[in-house]
Motif scaffolding. Structure first.
Motif, short mmCIF file in Angstrom:
data_model
loop_
_atom_site.label_atom_id
_atom_site.label_comp_id
_atom_site.label_asym_id
_atom_site.label_seq_id
_atom_site.Cartn_x
_atom_site.Cartn_y
_atom_site.Cartn_z
N THR A 141 0.93 -1.22 -0.04
CA THR A 141 0.15 -0.06 -0.07
C THR A 141 0.74 1.14 -0.07
N LYS A 142 0.86 1.94 -0.95
CA LYS A 142 1.48 2.98 -1.26
C LYS A 142 1.16 4.28 -0.60
N LEU A 143 1.94 5.06 0.29
CA LEU A 143 1.60 6.25 1.02
C LEU A 143 1.13 7.41 -0.04
N TRP A 144 0.36 8.50 0.65
CA TRP A 144 -0.05 9.50 -0.25
C TRP A 144 0.93 10.37 -0.52
N GLN A 145 0.75 11.17 -1.46
CA GLN A 145 1.52 12.40 -1.93
C GLN A 145 1.55 13.48 -0.89
N PHE A 146 2.52 13.97 -0.64
CA PHE A 146 2.70 14.88 0.66
C PHE A 146 2.94 16.38 0.26
N PHE A 147 2.77 16.73 -0.94
CA PHE A 147 3.43 18.03 -1.42
C PHE A 147 2.70 19.45 -0.62
N GLY A 148 1.44 18.98 0.05
CA GLY A 148 0.83 19.98 0.64
C GLY A 148 0.73 19.73 2.16
N HIS A 149 1.46 18.81 2.81
CA HIS A 149 1.22 18.24 3.94
C HIS A 149 1.89 19.64 4.91
N PRO A 150 1.24 19.89 6.00
CA PRO A 150 1.64 21.16 6.73
C PRO A 150 3.15 21.06 7.02
N GLU A 151 3.79 19.95 7.43
CA GLU A 151 5.38 19.71 7.72
C GLU A 151 6.11 20.30 6.80
N LEU A 197 -1.46 17.89 -13.51
CA LEU A 197 -1.44 17.95 -11.90
C LEU A 197 -0.20 18.12 -11.23
N TYR A 198 1.00 17.61 -12.13
CA TYR A 198 2.19 17.76 -11.52
C TYR A 198 2.81 19.09 -11.42
N SER A 199 2.65 19.84 -12.49
CA SER A 199 3.03 21.35 -12.41
C SER A 199 2.26 22.15 -11.44
N ARG A 200 0.94 21.85 -11.30
CA ARG A 200 -0.26 22.46 -10.41
C ARG A 200 0.23 22.15 -8.99
N GLN A 201 0.64 20.98 -8.76
CA GLN A 201 1.18 20.42 -7.33
C GLN A 201 2.44 21.57 -7.03
N ARG A 207 3.59 28.07 -3.73
CA ARG A 207 2.55 29.42 -3.16
C ARG A 207 2.48 29.16 -1.48
N LEU A 208 2.34 28.00 -1.11
CA LEU A 208 2.22 27.45 0.30
C LEU A 208 3.27 28.13 1.03
N VAL A 209 4.41 27.73 0.54
CA VAL A 209 5.80 27.85 1.12
C VAL A 209 5.75 29.40 1.11
N ALA A 210 5.63 30.20 0.13
CA ALA A 210 6.07 31.65 0.14
C ALA A 210 4.89 32.25 1.00
N ASP A 211 3.83 31.99 1.02
CA ASP A 211 2.80 32.50 1.81
C ASP A 211 3.31 32.40 3.42
N PRO A 315 -4.35 12.26 4.77
CA PRO A 315 -3.60 13.12 5.59
C PRO A 315 -3.88 14.30 5.66
N ALA A 316 -3.15 15.27 6.39
CA ALA A 316 -3.25 16.57 6.67
C ALA A 316 -2.91 17.37 5.22
N SER A 317 -3.48 18.25 4.85
CA SER A 317 -2.84 19.25 3.53
C SER A 317 -3.39 20.44 3.73
N LEU A 318 -2.72 21.33 3.51
CA LEU A 318 -2.89 22.82 3.19
C LEU A 318 -3.52 23.09 1.83
N SER A 319 -3.51 22.07 0.86
CA SER A 319 -3.66 22.36 -0.42
C SER A 319 -5.22 21.69 -0.70
N THR A 320 -5.76 22.45 -1.88
CA THR A 320 -7.01 21.77 -2.30
C THR A 320 -6.81 21.06 -3.74
#
Length: 349
Positions: A141-151, A197-201, A207-211, A315-320
């Motif tokens: 079972t592969k874990l989730w993509q984590f680009f938007g994870h708060p940590e 999806l890749y470039s949008r992620q 954006r999230l990091v800069a903000d 998982p937690a994510s700051l992204s939609t």
């Protein structure tokens, strides 16, 4: 205790040579079936020979594993961690055989990529499908993509905030860099309903990091393109853009390697060598920020993802923007997702 019903964790990565005699055989594995001449592989191999034939990726993944093992133990999970690569020792097939020999059956998989797309996601699904052919008794079972994870966002933002407070202002430009891919592959990432999806992620993570860092002026750039020059890839290139900024009056570049969790070849060559040389030739300075994968906090993120899957929770994510994962035995998220043919690049890891 094990992690609920799971009894092993596999860290699945790309692989890299650890000596000069391993460089060409490694590159032959990377490019198998693509018809790339040995002379071209020798040219690419110069990046590795510049560093004694050693890519840092394996050692850095071992550090990630040690940190994850420590965090699992801290949380009371008796979950053995295994290490396997697609293209070089230790091979994933050998790791799967060891998992079977050790008596485990339900395996969580942490792929060392935060992103969607063929190379960043679906190719790991194909790796898992290949492992199942040799070890059908295992369930992966592969874990989730984590680009938007708060940590993940916080780790990058802390680095950027500190750099901006010291170095920001007139003449400083912030570039978020990730691995380029052919535009056709990016268009296919996410499938017809969630294209590019890749470039949008990547753009969303930047954006999230800069903000969070309080930086309003930044750009997303791309690096490490290869293959046929006539094939369109994501642009602008990080070196080309830095040169343009220098010509327009910039004096300092802060480069955030958002696309990479460790300092492997595309970081230490493309950023620390080629980008730095181009910047310094023009009288500019460069601060390439740290990758975040070797921190204790990142190990906590990995264990968070494992616990989320074991508990049946997203998982937690700051992204939609879509974050995929939690796929079983290499099943793709959808049949149409990330189906573009893989690029014929060899300068990885």
């Amino acid at each position: 205790m094990a992690l609920y019903d799971y009894d092993a964790l596999l860290v699945l990565s790309f692989g890299g040579p650890e000596g000069e005699d391993e460089v060409i055989p490694f590159l032959e594995n990377v490019t198998r079936g693509r018809g790339i001449p040995r002379e071209r592989l020798a040219e690419v191999g110069e990046h590795y020979f510049h560093f004694g034939g050693v890519s840092p990726i394996n050692d850095q993944n071992r550090t990630i594993i040690a940190n994850v093992e420590k965090e699992l133990a801290r949380r009371g999970h008796d979950l053995p961690v295994y290490f396997g690569n697609r293209n070089w020792h230790p091979f994933a097939e050998d790791a799967a055989a060891k998992i079977v020999a050790d008596g485990h059956h339900r395996v969580l998989v942490f792929a060392t990529s935060a992103w969607g797309g063929y190379s960043a996601c679906r190719q790991y699904d194909e790796d898992i499908q290949r492992l199942r052919e040799n070890a059908p008794e295992l369930e992966f079972t592969k874990l989730w993509q984590f680009f938007g994870h708060p940590e993940f966002i916080k780790l990058h933002a802390d680095e950027l905030r500190e750099a901006w407070e010291k170095e920001g202002g007139e003449g400083t430009r912030v570039l978020f860099s990730a691995h380029s891919v052919p535009t056709a592959a990016d268009n296919a990432s996410g499938g017809p309903e969630d294209a590019q999806l890749y470039s949008r992620q990547v753009a969303e993570a930047a954006r999230l990091v800069a903000d969070e860092a309080g930086v309003s002026d930044y750009e997303v750039v791309w690096q490490s393109r290869s293959g046929n020059p006539a094939t369109p890839w994501l642009e602008p290139d990080v070196v080309d853009r830095a040169v343009e900024l220098g010509d327009a009056g910039a004096s300092h570049i802060i480069c955030v390697p958002i696309g990479f969790i460790t300092d492997h070849m595309e970081v230490i060559w493309d950023l620390d060598t080629e980008l730095r040389e181009a910047v310094e030739e023009r009288g500019m300075t460069l601060n390439r920020l740290a990758t975040v994968g070797l921190t204790d906090e990142f190990a906590g993120l990995v264990v968070d993802l494992a616990e989320n899957v074991a508990q049946g929770a997203e998982p937690a994510s700051l992204s939609t923007v879509t974050a995929q994962g939690c796929t079983v035995n290499g099943a793709p998220c959808s049949p149409e997702c990330c189906t573009a043919s893989r690029p014929a690049h060899a300068n990885a890891s």
